[in-house]
Design an enzyme around this catalytic site. Structure first.
Site, PDB file in Angstrom:
ATOM      1  CE  LYS A 211      -3.370   2.397   2.862  1.00  0.00           C
ATOM      2  NZ  LYS A 211      -4.267   2.354   4.012  1.00  0.00           N
ATOM      3  CD  GLU A 217       9.310  -5.904   7.187  1.00  0.00           C
ATOM      4  OE1 GLU A 217       8.992  -4.822   6.641  1.00  0.00           O
ATOM      5  OE2 GLU A 217       9.213  -6.109   8.412  1.00  0.00           O
ATOM      6  N   GLY A 272      -4.720  -1.843   5.112  1.00  0.00           N
ATOM      7  CA  GLY A 272      -3.971  -3.003   4.625  1.00  0.00           C
ATOM      8  C   GLY A 272      -4.653  -4.319   4.960  1.00  0.00           C
ATOM      9  NE  ARG A 273      -6.262  -3.449  11.048  1.00  0.00           N
ATOM     10  CZ  ARG A 273      -5.575  -2.315  11.118  1.00  0.00           C
ATOM     11  NH1 ARG A 273      -4.409  -2.214  10.511  1.00  0.00           N
ATOM     12  NH2 ARG A 273      -6.042  -1.283  11.790  1.00  0.00           N
ATOM     13  CD  GLU A 358      -1.587  -4.078  11.546  1.00  0.00           C
ATOM     14  OE1 GLU A 358      -0.368  -4.297  11.647  1.00  0.00           O
ATOM     15  OE2 GLU A 358      -2.158  -4.037  10.442  1.00  0.00           O
ATOM     16  CG  HIS A 389      -4.596 -35.346  17.512  1.00  0.00           C
ATOM     17  ND1 HIS A 389      -4.807 -36.555  18.136  1.00  0.00           N
ATOM     18  CD2 HIS A 389      -5.612 -35.197  16.621  1.00  0.00           C
ATOM     19  CE1 HIS A 389      -5.878 -37.127  17.622  1.00  0.00           C
ATOM     20  NE2 HIS A 389      -6.397 -36.326  16.703  1.00  0.00           N
TER      21      HIS A 389
END
Ligand code: F6P
Length: 551
Positions: A211, A217, A272-273, A358, A389
Site C-alpha cells: 500500500k 521487508e 492493509g488488513r 492490529e 492433537h
C-alpha cells in the site's frame, strides 16, 4: 472550545446492567442452561446469507443477548455502521474514511469520498485486473524471453501478504493448476531464497504488493527479486515484463523502476488488513480467474448488506462481536481460538489474527483517553482436527477460559470415503465435549480406577460458537471474511477505539533502522541503548561473520 465527551464505556447503565447479569450467570453451568431451556440449541441460533450460526453453547441466555444489544445500541453502533458506509472519516487519527465496503460495491452504487464517487474507480481497477489476469492465464502476457508466465510470486507483508496467501490456499481447489504461486513476506533472506529456488526467472512474474510502497521487508525482497531476475536474464528491460506493482503510491512505484502502466492502484481509504478485495488480491485473481474473484466479492457484499440492515439480535457479525465482548469484558477471557475444520482454511487463523489484533489492540479511545476496560483479544488457532492433537488438552482441562469459534462445511471439495463425515463428527463432538464435559460420577461409572478419576474428569462449561456453511466456495469465503471484518468493527465501535490505524507497529520499525548500522559497523561506536540492548548488539557483531554451514 471545550467539547463534551461521552461517558466512559464502563459508566454506561447498559454496561453496569451487564456487570450485574454476568455476576448472576458466572456460576451457572452450560449443563444447567441446556436442562432449563431444552430448545436453546434451536433458539440461540441465527441464519443469514447461507451461514448458520449456533451460539447456544455459550454461557449466556436470551437476556444476555438483549443486554448486549442494548449496549451496542447505547454506544451508537448503528450510527457507526452508517458512518462507515457513508465514507465519513471514522479513521480519526489518520483523518480517513474506511471504505473497504466500496471495494465490493456493485457497479451502479454511489459512494462519495470528498464529493467524488469512488465506485467507478474501483470497477476500473477490477476490470484492468481481470484483463491482466486473463492474459496471463491464457499465456498472452509473456516474459522477456517470450516464454509464458508459469509462476507468480507475491512480495508483500501484513495485509499485503496474509490476505492473498490465505485466500489462495483457501481457494486452491478453484485455481489454475498449471501455474505456481508463492508468497514471500519475511525480510529473512530464507523466505525469498527458498521461494524462488526451483523457479525459472524467464517464466516468473513478481507482484510487488505494498500500500505504502515504503515497507522495508517488501522493498528489500523486491530488490532481491530484481537482482535475481537480472542476474539470469541480464537486461534491465526485462523488469517491465516480470514486475507489476499494487500500491497507492505511484511515484514510489516509478522510482523503483516498475512501469506505471503495470501498476494496479488502490486508495488510502482501504486499510492493509482489509485490502484483499482490492488490487492486493491480484495474485488470487490470477489463480482462480476473474469470475471466481467476482463471486468472492459478491459473498463479501451479501454480508455487508446483512450487517447494514439486519436487526442486531439477528445480525451475524454483531452477534459474534457481542459474544466475544461478553467473554472479553465480563468473564476475563484473554483470547479467542479460531478453529476451521477445513484444511484449505489453514491460514485463516493467522489472517484473522492481523485483522483483529492490529485493529483492536488499542488502549486509548477515540478521544485520547486511556481505556479502563479490556479491548482486543489474542486471536489464535489451527485447523481441525490437527489442533485436537495439540492444544485442545488445554481447552478441555486447562485453567484458562478460551472461547472457541468452530467453522465447518457440509460438503468437502475432495470427497474421499467418509472422511468429511469424520471431520465434522469431530467438530460437533468437540463443541459437545467442551460444553458438557464428563462429570466425576460419569468417569467413575465408566470403570476408571479411582486414582485416575480427577485427571480424567472434564469440567465442561467451556464456551463455543459454531459457524456452518454448505461448501468452501469463493462466495462463501467472501462471506466469512466480511463476517469477521464486521465482527471486529462491532467490537471496536463499542470499545470506542480506532480500529483502522496501527501506530503500535511504528516504534519497533524506527528502532530497527537505528540498530541496523550499529550491527554492521566493525568497530564499536558508542552504543547508547540500555545494557541489554547494547549487549545483544555486541554479541551479534561478534558472531555474525561466521559463514553458514556447508550443505
Ligand atoms: O506494519 C504494519 C503494516 O502497515 C500493516 O498494517 C500493513 O498491512 C503492512 O504493514 C504492509 O504495509 P504495506 O502494504 O504498506 O507494505
Amino acid at each position: 472550545m471545550s467539547r463534551t465527551l461521552p461517558p466512559l464505556l464502563t459508566e454506561r447503565p447498559e454496561w453496569q446492567a451487564l456487570v450485574t447479569h454476568a455476576h448472576q450467570l458466572r456460576g451457572v453451568h452450560l449443563r444447567t442452561l441446556f436442562a432449563d431451556e431444552p430448545h436453546r440449541g434451536e433458539q440461540l441460533t441465527a441464519e443469514a446469507a447461507g451461514i448458520y450460526l449456533d451460539y447456544s453453547k455459550n454461557r449466556l441466555t436470551g437476556e444476555t443477548i438483549r443486554l448486549l444489544v442494548a449496549l451496542a445500541e447505547g454506544c451508537g453502533l448503528r450510527d457507526q455502521i452508517e458512518a462507515m458506509f457513508r465514507g465519513e472519516p471514522i479513521n480519526v487519527t489518520e483523518h480517513r474514511p474506511v471504505l473497504h465496503v466500496a471495494l465490493r460495491a456493485p457497479r451502479e452504487a454511489t459512494i462519495l469520498v470528498n464529493g467524488e464517487n469512488v465506485v467507478p474507480q474501483v470497477h476500473a481497477v477490477l476490470d484492468r485486473m481481470a484483463d491482466f489476469a486473463t492474459r496471463l492465464r491464457q499465456g498472452e502476457w509473456r516474459g522477456y524471453t517470450g516464454k509464458p508466465i508459469r509462476a507468480v510470486v507475491n512480495l508483500g507483508i501484513g495485509g499485503s501478504d496474509l490476505g492473498p496467501a490465505m485466500a489462495y490456499e483457501a481457494l486452491r481447489w478453484y485455481s489454475d493448476r498449471r501455474l505456481t504461486f508463492r508468497f514471500v513476506s519475511n525480510v529473512d533472506p530464507t523466505d525469498f531464497v527458498e521461494a524462488v529456488r526451483d523457479l525459472d526467472p524467464a517464466e516468473t512474474l513478481f507482484i510487488v504488493a505494498s500500500k505504502s510502497f515504503t515497507t522495508l521487508e517488501t522493498l528489500t525482497n523486491a530488490r532481491a527479486a530484481r537482482e535475481w531476475l537480472l542476474r539470469r536474464l541480464g537486461d534491465a528491460r526485462a523488469v517491465r515484463h516480470h514486475f507489476v506493482a499494487v500500491s497507492t503510491n505511484r511515484s514510489a512505484v516509478e522510482a523503483f523502476g516498475i512501469d506505471p502502466a503495470n501498476m494496479f492502484e488502490f486508495w488510502d481509504w482501504v486499510g492493509g488488513r482489509y485490502s484483499l478485495p482490492s488490487a492486493i488480491g491480484l495474485s488470487l485473481m490470477i489463480a482462480i480467474g476473474p469470475q471466481h474473484f467476482q463471486e468472492l466479492l459478491s459473498g463479501y457484499r451479501a454480508i455487508d448488506e446483512h450487517f447494514r440492515s439486519a436487526p442486531f439480535a439477528q445480525n451475524l457479525p454483531v452477534l459474534l462481536g457481542l459474544i466475544g465482548l461478553w467473554y472479553n469484558n465480563f468473564f476475563g477471557a484473554e483470547s479467542v481460538a479460531i478453529l476451521p475444520y477445513d484444511q484449505y482454511l489453514a491460514k485463516l487463523p493467522s489472517y484473522l489474527q492481523q485483522l483483529d489484533m492490529e485493529s483492536n489492540g488499542k488502549a486509548v479511545d477515540w478521544f485520547g483517553r486511556r481505556v479502563t476496560y479490556q479491548t482486543g483479544p489474542i486471536v489464535w488457532g489451527q485447523p481441525g482436527t490437527n489442533g485436537q492433537h495439540a492444544f485442545f488438552q488445554l481447552l478441555h482441562q486447562g485453567t484458562k477460559l478460551v472461547p472457541c469459534e468452530f467453522i465447518g462445511f457440509a460438503r468437502s471439495l475432495n470427497p474421499l470415503g467418509d472422511q468429511q463425515d469424520l471431520l465434522i463428527a469431530n467438530l460437533i463432538a468437540q463443541t459437545e465435549a467442551l460444553a458438557f464435559g464428563k462429570t466425576e460420577a460419569e468417569v467413575r461409572a465408566s470403570g476408571v480406577p479411582e486414582a485416575q478419576v480427577p485427571a480424567r474428569t472434564f469440567p465442561g462449561n467451556r464456551p463455543s460458537t459454531t459457524i456452518l456453511l454448505e461448501v468452501l466456495s469463493p462466495e462463501n469465503l467472501g462471506k466469512l471474511i466480511a463476517l469477521y471484518e464486521h465482527k471486529v468493527f462491532t467490537q471496536g465501535a463499542i470499545w470506542q477505539v480506532n480500529s483502522f490505524d496501527q501506530w503500535g507497529v511504528e516504534l519497533g520499525k524506527a528502532l530497527a533502522s537505528r540498530i541496523l548500522p550499529e550491527l554492521q559497523q566493525p568497530s564499536e561506536p558508542a552504543l547508547a541503548h540500555d545494557s541489554s540492548t547494547n549487549a545483544l548488539i555486541r554479541w551479534y557483531r561478534q558472531h555474525r561473520a561466521v559463514s553458514a554451514p556447508a550443505t
